[in-house]
Design a protein around this motif. Sequence first.
Motif, mmCIF file in Angstrom:
data_model
loop_
_atom_site.group_PDB
_atom_site.id
_atom_site.type_symbol
_atom_site.label_atom_id
_atom_site.label_comp_id
_atom_site.label_asym_id
_atom_site.label_seq_id
_atom_site.Cartn_x
_atom_site.Cartn_y
_atom_site.Cartn_z
ATOM 1 N N ASP A 39 -7.003 -2.935 1.778
ATOM 2 C CA ASP A 39 -6.665 -2.131 0.610
ATOM 3 C C ASP A 39 -5.143 -2.101 0.488
ATOM 4 N N PRO A 40 -4.563 -2.867 -0.436
ATOM 5 C CA PRO A 40 -3.099 -2.943 -0.549
ATOM 6 C C PRO A 40 -2.418 -1.595 -0.782
ATOM 7 N N THR A 41 -3.125 -0.601 -1.328
ATOM 8 C CA THR A 41 -2.510 0.696 -1.574
ATOM 9 C C THR A 41 -2.528 1.597 -0.343
ATOM 10 N N ASN A 42 -3.388 1.319 0.613
ATOM 11 C CA ASN A 42 -3.481 2.122 1.831
ATOM 12 C C ASN A 42 -3.655 1.164 3.004
ATOM 13 N N ASP A 43 -2.576 0.510 3.402
ATOM 14 C CA ASP A 43 -2.648 -0.586 4.365
ATOM 15 C C ASP A 43 -2.087 -0.180 5.725
#
Length: 176
Positions: A39-43
């Motif tokens: 998940d690029p927003t929560n990496d």
Amino acid sequence: MLLNANIWKYLTGIILHFLIIIKPLSSQGVSCYKCMTTDPTNDACRDPFSSLLNPIQNDCQATSVGKIGTFPARYCVKITGRVTSVDPNANASYLNTILYYRTCVIDNIMDSTKSLETTGNFRLQGLQGMQGSIRLQGFMSLCTADGCNHSNLLHSSLSTIIISLLLTRYISGFYY
């Protein structure tokens, strides 16, 4: 003649300590972090990296081309880059995002370059069950020390050897 017998006892003690201590270290795989951007927003795999969120995998196991099963890994890998294209079968949501991938491998995947670091364009296929392949432009590095932290492994091994030698000297002192 007695002096030669004492030297042989001392050398035998040193050899036994090396066989006992160093042999198990060489038969284990390297310990690596294993994670991938999902998940690029929560990496949790990105830099700066937190080992609390991604604990190290001790004696990391990996597959090898042409072999069945998993084996102790010899290298830790870190791949970082921007996804430039995806195959039709791959997840299109990765396009134009920064991807982080950390794992372990058995074979030197950069053997042709004779380097442990490289930048450029990479094609990755079958990442953690991902269908298709993705292309990214970025950075790839390999290392052979636990968690890619060269100083800790060298320090631990060196201190283990020094303590072993001191114990050998101390124990062999009883035979003189």
